[in-house]
Motif scaffolding. Sequence first.
Motif, PDB file in Angstrom:
ATOM      1  N   PRO A  43       0.846  -1.200   0.000  1.00  0.00           N
ATOM      2  CA  PRO A  43       0.000   0.000   0.000  1.00  0.00           C
ATOM      3  C   PRO A  43       0.873   1.240   0.000  1.00  0.00           C
ATOM      4  O   PRO A  43       2.020   1.211   0.409  1.00  0.00           O
ATOM      5  N   LYS A  44       0.304   2.353  -0.477  1.00  0.00           N
ATOM      6  CA  LYS A  44       1.099   3.562  -0.534  1.00  0.00           C
ATOM      7  C   LYS A  44       1.479   4.013   0.868  1.00  0.00           C
ATOM      8  O   LYS A  44       0.726   3.886   1.825  1.00  0.00           O
ATOM      9  N   LEU A  45       2.662   4.574   0.985  1.00  0.00           N
ATOM     10  CA  LEU A  45       3.220   4.962   2.272  1.00  0.00           C
ATOM     11  C   LEU A  45       3.334   6.470   2.346  1.00  0.00           C
ATOM     12  O   LEU A  45       3.623   7.141   1.347  1.00  0.00           O
ATOM     13  N   ASN A  46       3.147   7.023   3.509  1.00  0.00           N
ATOM     14  CA  ASN A  46       3.292   8.449   3.698  1.00  0.00           C
ATOM     15  C   ASN A  46       4.747   8.800   3.951  1.00  0.00           C
ATOM     16  O   ASN A  46       5.395   8.248   4.839  1.00  0.00           O
ATOM     17  N   ALA A  47       5.259   9.749   3.165  1.00  0.00           N
ATOM     18  CA  ALA A  47       6.613  10.213   3.416  1.00  0.00           C
ATOM     19  C   ALA A  47       6.627  11.056   4.678  1.00  0.00           C
ATOM     20  O   ALA A  47       7.472  10.906   5.538  1.00  0.00           O
ATOM     21  N   PHE A  48       5.720  12.004   4.773  1.00  0.00           N
ATOM     22  CA  PHE A  48       5.543  12.817   5.969  1.00  0.00           C
ATOM     23  C   PHE A  48       4.046  12.984   6.178  1.00  0.00           C
ATOM     24  O   PHE A  48       3.279  12.971   5.218  1.00  0.00           O
ATOM     25  N   SER A  49       3.646  13.188   7.388  1.00  0.00           N
ATOM     26  CA  SER A  49       2.233  13.390   7.674  1.00  0.00           C
ATOM     27  C   SER A  49       2.024  14.812   8.165  1.00  0.00           C
ATOM     28  O   SER A  49       2.795  15.308   9.004  1.00  0.00           O
ATOM     29  N   ALA A  50       1.013  15.483   7.633  1.00  0.00           N
ATOM     30  CA  ALA A  50       0.700  16.824   8.114  1.00  0.00           C
ATOM     31  C   ALA A  50       0.225  16.738   9.557  1.00  0.00           C
ATOM     32  O   ALA A  50      -0.456  15.798   9.952  1.00  0.00           O
ATOM     33  N   THR A  51       0.585  17.702  10.355  1.00  0.00           N
ATOM     34  CA  THR A  51       0.224  17.687  11.769  1.00  0.00           C
ATOM     35  C   THR A  51      -1.264  17.930  11.914  1.00  0.00           C
ATOM     36  O   THR A  51      -1.790  18.941  11.423  1.00  0.00           O
ATOM     37  N   PRO A  52      -2.020  17.019  12.565  1.00  0.00           N
ATOM     38  CA  PRO A  52      -3.467  17.182  12.704  1.00  0.00           C
ATOM     39  C   PRO A  52      -3.798  18.482  13.433  1.00  0.00           C
ATOM     40  O   PRO A  52      -3.166  18.833  14.434  1.00  0.00           O
ATOM     41  N   GLY A  53      -4.776  19.211  12.935  1.00  0.00           N
ATOM     42  CA  GLY A  53      -5.221  20.429  13.601  1.00  0.00           C
ATOM     43  C   GLY A  53      -4.358  21.636  13.318  1.00  0.00           C
ATOM     44  O   GLY A  53      -4.653  22.725  13.809  1.00  0.00           O
ATOM     45  N   ASN A  54      -3.299  21.488  12.539  1.00  0.00           N
ATOM     46  CA  ASN A  54      -2.425  22.619  12.228  1.00  0.00           C
ATOM     47  C   ASN A  54      -2.815  23.165  10.860  1.00  0.00           C
ATOM     48  O   ASN A  54      -2.501  22.561   9.840  1.00  0.00           O
ATOM     49  N   PRO A  55      -3.470  24.319  10.788  1.00  0.00           N
ATOM     50  CA  PRO A  55      -3.942  24.831   9.496  1.00  0.00           C
ATOM     51  C   PRO A  55      -2.803  25.259   8.598  1.00  0.00           C
ATOM     52  O   PRO A  55      -2.994  25.408   7.391  1.00  0.00           O
ATOM     53  N   PHE A 108       2.483   7.291  -4.122  1.00  0.00           N
ATOM     54  CA  PHE A 108       3.054   7.784  -2.867  1.00  0.00           C
ATOM     55  C   PHE A 108       2.357   9.072  -2.450  1.00  0.00           C
ATOM     56  O   PHE A 108       1.914   9.860  -3.295  1.00  0.00           O
ATOM     57  N   GLN A 109       2.255   9.288  -1.146  1.00  0.00           N
ATOM     58  CA  GLN A 109       1.800  10.548  -0.576  1.00  0.00           C
ATOM     59  C   GLN A 109       3.049  11.307  -0.126  1.00  0.00           C
ATOM     60  O   GLN A 109       3.697  10.922   0.828  1.00  0.00           O
ATOM     61  N   LEU A 110       3.363  12.393  -0.820  1.00  0.00           N
ATOM     62  CA  LEU A 110       4.593  13.127  -0.550  1.00  0.00           C
ATOM     63  C   LEU A 110       4.285  14.602  -0.317  1.00  0.00           C
ATOM     64  O   LEU A 110       3.473  15.208  -1.030  1.00  0.00           O
ATOM     65  N   LEU A 111       4.938  15.188   0.661  1.00  0.00           N
ATOM     66  CA  LEU A 111       4.816  16.621   0.898  1.00  0.00           C
ATOM     67  C   LEU A 111       5.522  17.377  -0.216  1.00  0.00           C
ATOM     68  O   LEU A 111       6.472  16.864  -0.824  1.00  0.00           O
ATOM     69  N   PRO A 112       5.108  18.587  -0.514  1.00  0.00           N
ATOM     70  CA  PRO A 112       5.816  19.388  -1.519  1.00  0.00           C
ATOM     71  C   PRO A 112       7.291  19.513  -1.176  1.00  0.00           C
ATOM     72  O   PRO A 112       7.663  19.674  -0.010  1.00  0.00           O
ATOM     73  N   GLY A 113       8.112  19.382  -2.191  1.00  0.00           N
ATOM     74  CA  GLY A 113       9.558  19.448  -1.984  1.00  0.00           C
ATOM     75  C   GLY A 113      10.280  18.625  -3.034  1.00  0.00           C
ATOM     76  O   GLY A 113       9.688  18.155  -4.012  1.00  0.00           O
ATOM     77  N   ASN A 114      11.562  18.461  -2.834  1.00  0.00           N
ATOM     78  CA  ASN A 114      12.400  17.715  -3.779  1.00  0.00           C
ATOM     79  C   ASN A 114      12.738  16.329  -3.235  1.00  0.00           C
ATOM     80  O   ASN A 114      12.947  16.160  -2.023  1.00  0.00           O
ATOM     81  N   TYR A 115      12.838  15.370  -4.140  1.00  0.00           N
ATOM     82  CA  TYR A 115      13.138  13.985  -3.774  1.00  0.00           C
ATOM     83  C   TYR A 115      13.989  13.340  -4.871  1.00  0.00           C
ATOM     84  O   TYR A 115      14.068  13.838  -6.002  1.00  0.00           O
TER      85      TYR A 115
END
Length: 330
Positions: A43-55, A108-115
């Motif tokens: 299954p797809k894996l999260n590279a980073f997870s957004a912090t819950p409740g942080n707008p 993949f679920q990836l945050l904006p940025g370079n990889y």
Amino acid sequence: MTGISIAVRWALAGALVLGPAFGGLAQDAFKSFKQLDSTAKMPKLNAFSATPGNPNAMASRDVAMEARLTSDGAAMQEGLSWRVFSPIPGEDGKLPLVASSEGGSADFQLLPGNYFVNVAFGRAGVTKKLAVPAEGDMEKQVLVLDAGGFVLNAVAGSDAPIPQNKLSFSVYSSEVREDGERGLVMSDVKPNTIVRLNAGTYHVVSEYGDINAVVRADIQVEAGKLTQAVLQHKAAEITLKLVSQPGGEAIADTAWSVLTGSGDVVSESVSAFSTMVLAEGEYTAVARNKDKIYQREFTVKSGENKDIEVLMRYDPQLAGVKDGQQVSQE
């Protein structure tokens, strides 16, 4: 891996000759090439997870990836290993692994940025720099492996099969380094094993037995193709026996030495039967038993496996005759 074509080649004493596909054999090889590493897709894996409740946290993006053997080939469905790395080295100096997947295409679920994204197919692989934007469309990422593979086997003489447990291959790069050696790509490759590599030329060394039966060939790996290469050994399997009379029982506790025509020792052993694979040529078998020495000259011919008897008595009628007639000296 729809679209992979099968190329069949025959390697004769280091030369490659194009030939037609082997019908059902080619189909079986195609099937194996497609399914060798048929691991289930993770299954797809999260590279980073957004912090819950942080707008203010950035939302991760869905990034789809696929790999092809050639630029115009179909997307591969099995046998791939995907790795996504951060471009910033960790404390150990290595690039941190942030996501991975096995199987075919990957999401993949990836945050904006370079990889850096690497996809491997056996020993073949390619790495691509990936920029994930914060906004806008994210196109599917297509990586072209420019890879193929080959299946190795060998025969003795023109077409005598060789037991697989007596045969092995090593794969080297085609370039010779400054020290005169070639870079080792893979060692101890078994017959009929699919080797997947980037397109290019490779130097293959085949060993039959463990003495002096060695042949070499340069083999071309073509992108999207599976090549079958059969190398030809000029060698045979020989069994030495010390006997009291022709066709008699082998004498136990016999020490054996085998010498080349130039006098170099190529094999030594202690047994009633001494079995070995020798390259084509002239040899002398020396048997030692109870402080006595017996010997016989013999010839090895390509693909002709045979027993060599060394007599414990000298027959003057056979003096000077070799290969099956003059078999001993006391």
